[in-house]
Structure formats: C-alpha cells, structure tokens
Design an enzyme around this catalytic site. Structure first.
Site, PDB file in Angstrom:
ATOM      1  N   ARG A  51       0.806  -1.227   0.000  1.00  0.00           N
ATOM      2  CA  ARG A  51       0.000   0.000   0.000  1.00  0.00           C
ATOM      3  C   ARG A  51       0.835   1.272   0.000  1.00  0.00           C
ATOM      4  NH1 ARG A  51      -2.757  -3.980   1.782  1.00  0.00           N
ATOM      5  NH2 ARG A  51      -0.737  -4.446   2.653  1.00  0.00           N
ATOM      6  N   THR A  52       1.787   1.354   0.905  1.00  0.00           N
ATOM      7  CA  THR A  52       2.472   2.636   1.081  1.00  0.00           C
ATOM      8  C   THR A  52       3.254   3.001  -0.173  1.00  0.00           C
ATOM      9  OG1 THR A  52       2.634   2.049   3.405  1.00  0.00           O
ATOM     10  CG2 THR A  52       3.902   3.960   2.680  1.00  0.00           C
ATOM     11  N   LYS A  80      25.599  -4.047  -1.372  1.00  0.00           N
ATOM     12  CA  LYS A  80      27.080  -4.070  -1.428  1.00  0.00           C
ATOM     13  C   LYS A  80      27.682  -3.380  -0.220  1.00  0.00           C
ATOM     14  CE  LYS A  80      26.607  -3.128  -6.348  1.00  0.00           C
ATOM     15  NZ  LYS A  80      26.741  -1.972  -7.236  1.00  0.00           N
ATOM     16  N   ARG A 101      11.168   3.876   3.381  1.00  0.00           N
ATOM     17  CA  ARG A 101      10.850   2.932   4.470  1.00  0.00           C
ATOM     18  C   ARG A 101      12.113   2.156   4.802  1.00  0.00           C
ATOM     19  NH1 ARG A 101       5.780  -1.160   4.666  1.00  0.00           N
ATOM     20  NH2 ARG A 101       4.787   0.814   5.199  1.00  0.00           N
ATOM     21  N   HIS A 129       4.981   5.885  11.376  1.00  0.00           N
ATOM     22  CA  HIS A 129       4.486   5.680  10.008  1.00  0.00           C
ATOM     23  C   HIS A 129       3.493   6.817   9.765  1.00  0.00           C
ATOM     24  CE1 HIS A 129       3.130   3.923   6.386  1.00  0.00           C
ATOM     25  NE2 HIS A 129       2.746   2.728   6.791  1.00  0.00           N
TER      26      HIS A 129
END
Ligand code: CP
Length: 308
Positions: A51-52, A80, A101, A129
């Site tokens: 969703r986000t 890396k 995120r 959030h």
C-alpha cells in the site's frame, strides 16, 4: 514542512489542511492532474510494502509527476554495503522528494539530515508511520465527519503496532475522545504511551481482554495484525497470532455506524465474511491513503492547483 518523520511533527491545523486538500482532490481529480509535472518522487523501500509504496507512486503519477526508486534493499547498492545516508544522498540528486521505508528506527531521520529535498518517513521499524496516521485520520474524517466525541477501540497487537501508537497520539489532541484497548496481556499498549498520553492529558481509557464486552460502545474499531517481524521468539508469535478474529457474530451488538478500520495487511484478524458489511472501511482506508499522500506531496513541494 521540510521533512516528515513523526506524525506529531504536524500541528492539528496542518493536519486539517491536508485532510481538506485530500478531500478536494478526491472530489475533483482532473483539476490536480498536472500540478506536479516535471517533478519526481523517489520511493526507497528497504522493507516490503504494498500500500504505502504503490499509493505514493500512484499519487505522484496522478499529479502528473514521475516516479523512480527500488522496492527492496537487495536491488540497491545497500546489498554491497552502502550506507543508508549515502544511498539517500545519491538519490536526492535525481528527484524532488523522497518517500523512504527502513526496518531500523531512526534511519529516515538520520538520512534526512544530509539532503536538500524533502523526505517522508514511510515507516521506520516499530517507530513511526506518519502517512498511515494521516490515512487513518482522513478515513475517520470522511466516514464520521469529525474527530471529537468518539470512542475508539484498538484491538490486537498494541505493543508493536506503530500505527496504533501514532493514531492514539494524534486522536488525543481532539476533544472528548475515549479509548478502549483490546489485547492479550503480552501485547498491551506500552506503559510510556499510557503515561505520556492518557495519564498526562487525563484522557479516559480502559483495557479489556474481549471485543464482545465493549463492542456496543465503539464508534471506531481499529484492528491490527500481530507483527510477526517484531517478535524475538516464533513460538510466542504462534501462540498470540489468532488472539482476536473479528467475524460477523462479534458485530451483532455493534453500532450501525461503527467504522471498522485496519491499516492492512491483514492475516487472520478480520474474517473475509466481514468485508461486505457496510461498516467495513479498511478498503476505503486504502483509497483515502492515496488522496492524503497526493495532498502531502503537493504541500511538501509547495505546489498548488489554480484557484486553491
Ligand atoms: N499499511 C501499510 O503500511 O501497508 P504496507 O506495508 O503494504 O505498505
């Protein structure tokens, strides 16, 4: 608003303006379809999301802008050994705004200190959030028309659920809001939220262990998933995961205008038999999430539609 890390960075007035703009966009999408022309959003997702990430990308595309980014750390040079700060600083050269995120609490805040473009925290571990909180607030406003005088039940994983903590803080700023906490003993709301929010502001709250005993009182029922990824011990997760399952029988005594919310993804905690109940608002919530993110992108980029 340079960066958005914690939903409490926003004043009540700023939230009101975002919700108002989100509502205007929802009513008249065509008017906003070019306001971000030639602007780019980068979505940097070091942790999974449906969703986000996709609502951010849909939001920017529907505003006429462009999107770039990655959906897992494995497909970036983080694999890396590149630091988060270096990755974000690099990408800031290619875009006008970043949504990020990361599983580590505080990573978006640290990354935001090194860049000149606005950064939105799209979830940092068990911390914040903010765009989910804005989504939740827009849903409550669209469905109820106000924030005051509501009894809000929160059910499930109240210990690890970052969306629960942020929504409690945000809703505690409105008048005459009562909270009912429904959870197993092990997943109760952390003491610091009880002390810093409920006790400090003298906000009424109760803690119960079944949904049925409080269902008739609730205006909002906010269901949550037991957060498997935050448990140290798989056995504890298995024991607790099905503690609360909302099904049609449990709604028999609920108000006719109850608003059932869930940030999603759900696992087992809401039976699919509830999905066609008019009180089920969780898929509407998903849709509101796109409009509030459109409002947020516009606001953080300082762009307006004509006549706004
Ligand atoms: N509500 C939410 O954050 O969903 P995703 O994890 O799918 O983005």
């Amino acid at each position: 608003m340079k960066h958005l890390i914690d939903p409490m960075d926003l004043t009540v007035e700023e939230i009101d303006r975002l919700i108002e703009l989100g509502g205007k966009i929802l009513q008249n999408k065509e008017k906003y379809q070019e306001v971000c022309k030639h602007k780019s959003l980068a979505t940097l997702f070091f942790e999974p999301s449906t969703r986000t990430r996709l609502s951010f990308e849909a939001a920017m595309l529907e505003l006429g802008g462009n999107v770039l980014g990655f959906s897992s750390a494995n497909s970036s040079s983080a694999q890396k050994g590149e630091s988060v700060s270096d990755t974000v600083r690099t990408v800031s050269s290619y875009c006008d705004i970043i949504a990020m995120r990361h599983p580590k609490e505080g990573a978006p805040l640290v990354a935001s200190r090194k860049i000149d473009v606005p950064l939105i925290n799209a979830g940092d571990g068990g911390h914040y959030h903010p765009t989910q909180t804005l989504t939740d607030l827009m849903t409550i406003y669209q469905e109820k028309g106000h924030f005051d005088n509501l009894t809000v039940g929160m059910c499930g994983d109240l210990k690890f659920g970052r969306t629960v903590h942020s929504l409690i803080k945000a809703m505690s700023r409105y008048e005459n809001v009562r909270f009912v906490m429904i959870s197993p003993e092990e997943l109760r709301l952390p003491d610091y939220i009880v002390k810093d929010v409920f006790e400090k502001k003298n906000i009424p709250y109760t803690e119960v262990s079944t949904m049925e005993e409080v269902m008739p009182e609730l205006d909002i029922l906010y269901m949550t998933r037991v957060q498997r990824e935050r448990f140290f011990n798989e056995q504890d997760y298995i024991r607790l995961k099905d503690s609360f399952i909302l099904d049609p029988e449990k709604l028999i005594n609920a108000k006719e205008d109850l608003c059932i919310m869930h940030p999603l993804p759900r696992v087992n905690e809401i039976s699919t038999k509830v999905d066609d109940d008019p009180r089920a608002c969780y898929f509407k919530q998903v849709r509101y999430g796109k409009f509030i993110r459109m409002a947020l992108i516009m606001t953080m980029l300082g762009v307006k539609a004509n006549e706004d």
